[in-house]
Design a protein around this motif. Structure first.
Motif, PDB file in Angstrom:
ATOM      1  N   VAL A  40       0.834  -1.202   0.000  1.00  0.00           N
ATOM      2  CA  VAL A  40       0.000   0.000   0.000  1.00  0.00           C
ATOM      3  C   VAL A  40       0.869   1.252   0.000  1.00  0.00           C
ATOM      4  O   VAL A  40       0.628   2.199  -0.761  1.00  0.00           O
ATOM      5  CB  VAL A  40      -0.946   0.010   1.210  1.00  0.00           C
ATOM      6  N   VAL A  41       1.885   1.260   0.829  1.00  0.00           N
ATOM      7  CA  VAL A  41       2.766   2.432   0.916  1.00  0.00           C
ATOM      8  C   VAL A  41       3.423   2.696  -0.433  1.00  0.00           C
ATOM      9  O   VAL A  41       3.485   3.843  -0.914  1.00  0.00           O
ATOM     10  CB  VAL A  41       3.821   2.228   2.011  1.00  0.00           C
ATOM     11  N   ASP A  42       3.895   1.654  -1.080  1.00  0.00           N
ATOM     12  CA  ASP A  42       4.573   1.814  -2.361  1.00  0.00           C
ATOM     13  C   ASP A  42       3.622   2.206  -3.489  1.00  0.00           C
ATOM     14  O   ASP A  42       4.037   2.809  -4.488  1.00  0.00           O
ATOM     15  CB  ASP A  42       5.291   0.517  -2.753  1.00  0.00           C
ATOM     16  N   SER A  43       2.327   1.885  -3.331  1.00  0.00           N
ATOM     17  CA  SER A  43       1.365   2.157  -4.396  1.00  0.00           C
ATOM     18  C   SER A  43       1.086   3.644  -4.567  1.00  0.00           C
ATOM     19  O   SER A  43       0.720   4.094  -5.656  1.00  0.00           O
ATOM     20  CB  SER A  43       0.047   1.430  -4.120  1.00  0.00           C
ATOM     21  N   GLY A  44       1.224   4.414  -3.479  1.00  0.00           N
ATOM     22  CA  GLY A  44       0.878   5.824  -3.523  1.00  0.00           C
ATOM     23  C   GLY A  44      -0.618   6.084  -3.494  1.00  0.00           C
ATOM     24  O   GLY A  44      -1.059   7.223  -3.642  1.00  0.00           O
ATOM     25  N   TRP A  45      -1.409   5.034  -3.272  1.00  0.00           N
ATOM     26  CA  TRP A  45      -2.874   5.168  -3.231  1.00  0.00           C
ATOM     27  C   TRP A  45      -3.318   4.997  -1.789  1.00  0.00           C
ATOM     28  O   TRP A  45      -3.398   3.891  -1.294  1.00  0.00           O
ATOM     29  CB  TRP A  45      -3.520   4.099  -4.121  1.00  0.00           C
ATOM     30  N   TYR A  46      -3.621   6.101  -1.113  1.00  0.00           N
ATOM     31  CA  TYR A  46      -3.788   6.081   0.334  1.00  0.00           C
ATOM     32  C   TYR A  46      -5.230   6.290   0.810  1.00  0.00           C
ATOM     33  O   TYR A  46      -5.490   6.254   2.008  1.00  0.00           O
ATOM     34  CB  TYR A  46      -2.873   7.139   0.967  1.00  0.00           C
ATOM     35  N   VAL A  47      -6.140   6.550  -0.089  1.00  0.00           N
ATOM     36  CA  VAL A  47      -7.564   6.610   0.231  1.00  0.00           C
ATOM     37  C   VAL A  47      -8.315   5.825  -0.842  1.00  0.00           C
ATOM     38  O   VAL A  47      -8.155   6.088  -2.035  1.00  0.00           O
ATOM     39  CB  VAL A  47      -8.096   8.065   0.283  1.00  0.00           C
ATOM     40  N   GLY A  48      -9.108   4.850  -0.407  1.00  0.00           N
ATOM     41  CA  GLY A  48      -9.816   4.024  -1.380  1.00  0.00           C
ATOM     42  C   GLY A  48      -8.856   3.187  -2.194  1.00  0.00           C
ATOM     43  O   GLY A  48      -7.788   2.788  -1.726  1.00  0.00           O
ATOM     44  N   GLY A  49      -9.243   2.886  -3.420  1.00  0.00           N
ATOM     45  CA  GLY A  49      -8.349   2.183  -4.319  1.00  0.00           C
ATOM     46  C   GLY A  49      -8.498   0.684  -4.318  1.00  0.00           C
ATOM     47  O   GLY A  49      -9.427   0.116  -3.728  1.00  0.00           O
ATOM     48  N   PRO A  50      -7.574  -0.022  -4.977  1.00  0.00           N
ATOM     49  CA  PRO A  50      -7.717  -1.462  -5.212  1.00  0.00           C
ATOM     50  C   PRO A  50      -7.679  -2.313  -3.952  1.00  0.00           C
ATOM     51  O   PRO A  50      -8.314  -3.366  -3.911  1.00  0.00           O
ATOM     52  CB  PRO A  50      -6.551  -1.787  -6.155  1.00  0.00           C
ATOM     53  N   GLU A  51      -6.933  -1.905  -2.934  1.00  0.00           N
ATOM     54  CA  GLU A  51      -6.861  -2.719  -1.714  1.00  0.00           C
ATOM     55  C   GLU A  51      -8.218  -2.739  -1.008  1.00  0.00           C
ATOM     56  O   GLU A  51      -8.663  -3.789  -0.523  1.00  0.00           O
ATOM     57  CB  GLU A  51      -5.788  -2.178  -0.762  1.00  0.00           C
ATOM     58  N   VAL A  52      -8.885  -1.590  -0.968  1.00  0.00           N
ATOM     59  CA  VAL A  52     -10.197  -1.527  -0.342  1.00  0.00           C
ATOM     60  C   VAL A  52     -11.197  -2.336  -1.160  1.00  0.00           C
ATOM     61  O   VAL A  52     -11.980  -3.126  -0.613  1.00  0.00           O
ATOM     62  CB  VAL A  52     -10.663  -0.063  -0.197  1.00  0.00           C
ATOM     63  N   ALA A  53     -11.174  -2.159  -2.470  1.00  0.00           N
ATOM     64  CA  ALA A  53     -12.104  -2.894  -3.330  1.00  0.00           C
ATOM     65  C   ALA A  53     -11.899  -4.397  -3.207  1.00  0.00           C
ATOM     66  O   ALA A  53     -12.871  -5.168  -3.169  1.00  0.00           O
ATOM     67  CB  ALA A  53     -11.933  -2.444  -4.783  1.00  0.00           C
ATOM     68  N   ALA A  54     -10.644  -4.829  -3.132  1.00  0.00           N
ATOM     69  CA  ALA A  54     -10.358  -6.264  -3.032  1.00  0.00           C
ATOM     70  C   ALA A  54     -10.872  -6.838  -1.723  1.00  0.00           C
ATOM     71  O   ALA A  54     -11.461  -7.935  -1.694  1.00  0.00           O
ATOM     72  CB  ALA A  54      -8.860  -6.511  -3.173  1.00  0.00           C
ATOM     73  N   PHE A  55     -10.675  -6.098  -0.627  1.00  0.00           N
ATOM     74  CA  PHE A  55     -11.176  -6.603   0.641  1.00  0.00           C
ATOM     75  C   PHE A  55     -12.695  -6.603   0.669  1.00  0.00           C
ATOM     76  O   PHE A  55     -13.315  -7.553   1.170  1.00  0.00           O
ATOM     77  CB  PHE A  55     -10.647  -5.802   1.833  1.00  0.00           C
ATOM     78  N   GLU A  56     -13.326  -5.564   0.153  1.00  0.00           N
ATOM     79  CA  GLU A  56     -14.790  -5.535   0.113  1.00  0.00           C
ATOM     80  C   GLU A  56     -15.335  -6.748  -0.641  1.00  0.00           C
ATOM     81  O   GLU A  56     -16.297  -7.391  -0.193  1.00  0.00           O
ATOM     82  CB  GLU A  56     -15.272  -4.244  -0.544  1.00  0.00           C
ATOM     83  N   THR A  57     -14.716  -7.077  -1.759  1.00  0.00           N
ATOM     84  CA  THR A  57     -15.157  -8.238  -2.534  1.00  0.00           C
ATOM     85  C   THR A  57     -14.970  -9.526  -1.743  1.00  0.00           C
ATOM     86  O   THR A  57     -15.860 -10.390  -1.703  1.00  0.00           O
ATOM     87  CB  THR A  57     -14.378  -8.313  -3.858  1.00  0.00           C
ATOM     88  N   ALA A  58     -13.813  -9.654  -1.086  1.00  0.00           N
ATOM     89  CA  ALA A  58     -13.520 -10.867  -0.321  1.00  0.00           C
ATOM     90  C   ALA A  58     -14.443 -11.005   0.890  1.00  0.00           C
ATOM     91  O   ALA A  58     -14.903 -12.112   1.209  1.00  0.00           O
ATOM     92  CB  ALA A  58     -12.061 -10.856   0.124  1.00  0.00           C
ATOM     93  N   TRP A  59     -14.721  -9.878   1.562  1.00  0.00           N
ATOM     94  CA  TRP A  59     -15.566  -9.935   2.753  1.00  0.00           C
ATOM     95  C   TRP A  59     -17.011 -10.258   2.387  1.00  0.00           C
ATOM     96  O   TRP A  59     -17.671 -11.048   3.057  1.00  0.00           O
ATOM     97  CB  TRP A  59     -15.477  -8.629   3.536  1.00  0.00           C
TER      98      TRP A  59
END
Length: 369
Positions: free
Chosen positions: A25-44
């Motif tokens: 996440v730190v390396d992505s530069g995407w600190y609000v929303g983005g693919p990590e949030v979307a991926a967890f929402e889908t998984a949950w």
């Protein structure tokens, strides 16, 4: 000392994967929303068996936004259990709605479906049960009352990650919206505050997402009076790592609960958790009742066992509600539970030998009584 819960143990067990997720996440530069949030929402959502999940900042926001999403407002009433943590009541107050407390079943500590109908008025809009201690509330029976009166069910599942009702996971088991907290001590816990809702209603999911994003679907276009409540991508990435272990960790909790059930059976002065045959608890907490609870807790502390009380003050007795109509309500079951409940250590990283020592210490303390 046997601690109540070792939060660091889960992080140590998954240290490499958690560090990799945070670094990503730190390396992505995407600190609000983005693919990590979307991926967890889908998984949950998939884990719960729901069509949609929306991440929010914390469990209280999940409850508040869910209530607003279904359209409650001034003049409406929401039925909640009279016991448990005050966050449920606070969410109702934040939504500008009247709290109607209904007593729990004294055996399960969850909202008693048989008592709900008597509390329904023409102003009632929502029934909001809590799956307390990870013991699932009977959403089938509650849903039957709701259907009979044209009400909405929103459930507070802050302590019920992985719990099931008649084989169906909480999160897609009869409620219109389910609200989640991922506070660090939960069965699925972040490294800080985090929350979510799950629902099968696409429109409600979109409404919660909009309300949590300043009331906006499109940048600089604000349809609603929203708030800022979004799931942090670092927390989402950590939760995605931990989600892969949730079932395994819940099974460890269940084994500890089974050990306690066996070793503490038939002790005078001690009431063990009651689990209906249709319920599969998440065992977030293992809560016993003792008439002389404070003495038992003191004896266990002397024996090197840390316990906690969930919760020592019922919501209607909190100072925050001293001026409300709820403060004068007669709620003897909630008050009795508050004076007798005691939570024993339980968690996926509690060693069996330590659990046996806890049980032996409880037996010894009550024998001295």
């Amino acid at each position: 000392m046997i601690g109540f819960l070792d939060l660091g143990a889960a992080t140590r067990e998954l240290e490499a994967d958690i560090h990799a997720a945070v670094t990503r996440v730190v390396d992505s530069g995407w600190y609000v929303g983005g693919p990590e949030v979307a991926a967890f929402e889908t998984a949950w959502a998939a884990y719960c068996g729901a069509d949609h999940a929306v991440g929010v900042a914390n469990g209280l926001d999940a409850l508040h936004l869910a209530l607003r999403a279904v359209g409650v407002g001034p003049g409406d009433e929401v039925i909640v259990a009279s016991n448990g943590y005050v966050a449920t009541q606070l969410a109702v107050t934040m939504a500008g709605v009247t709290i109607v407390p209904v007593e729990p079943d004294a055996a399960t500590h969850n909202l008693d479906p048989a008592r709900i109908a008597a509390a329904v008025t023409p102003r009632t809009k929502v029934i909001l049960p809590t799956h307390l201690y990870g013991q699932p509330a009977d959403l089938d029976a509650i849903g039957a009352v709701a259907d009979a009166h044209g009400l909405i069910v929103i459930d507070d599942a802050a302590q019920a990650h992985g719990a099931a009702i008649r084989g169906r996971k909480v999160g897609a088991s009869g409620a219109t919206i389910t609200c989640w907290s991922f506070y660090p001590s939960k069965n699925l816990g972040a490294l800080g505050d985090a929350g979510a809702i799950t629902t099968n209603d696409a429109e409600l999911a979109a409404r919660v997402r909009r309300l949590g994003n300043y009331g906006s679907d499109v940048r600089y276009v604000n349809q609603d009076l929203g708030v800022n409540s979004r799931l942090d991508p670092i927390q989402a990435a950590v939760l995605a790592v931990k989600l892969k272990r949730l079932d395994e960790w819940n099974q460890r909790r269940a084994r500890i609960a089974a050990l306690y059930n066996e070793m503490l059976a038939d002790i005078d002065g001690l009431t063990l958790p009651h689990v209906p045959d249709w319920a599969e608890p998440a065992w977030h907490l293992y809560v016993v009742r003792a008439a002389d609870r404070d003495r038992l807790a003191a004896r266990l502390a002397e024996a090197g066992v840390q316990t906690l009380i969930h919760y020592p003050i019922p919501p209607h007795r909190q100072q925050a509600y001293a001026a409300s109509a709820m403060a004068s309500a007669e709620l003897p079951i909630a008050e009795a539970l508050a004076g007798e409940v005691l939570s024993l250590p339980i968690g996926p990283h509690l060693a069996n030998d330590d659990a046996r020592r806890v049980a032996d210490s409880v037996r010894a303390a009550l024998k001295e009584a």
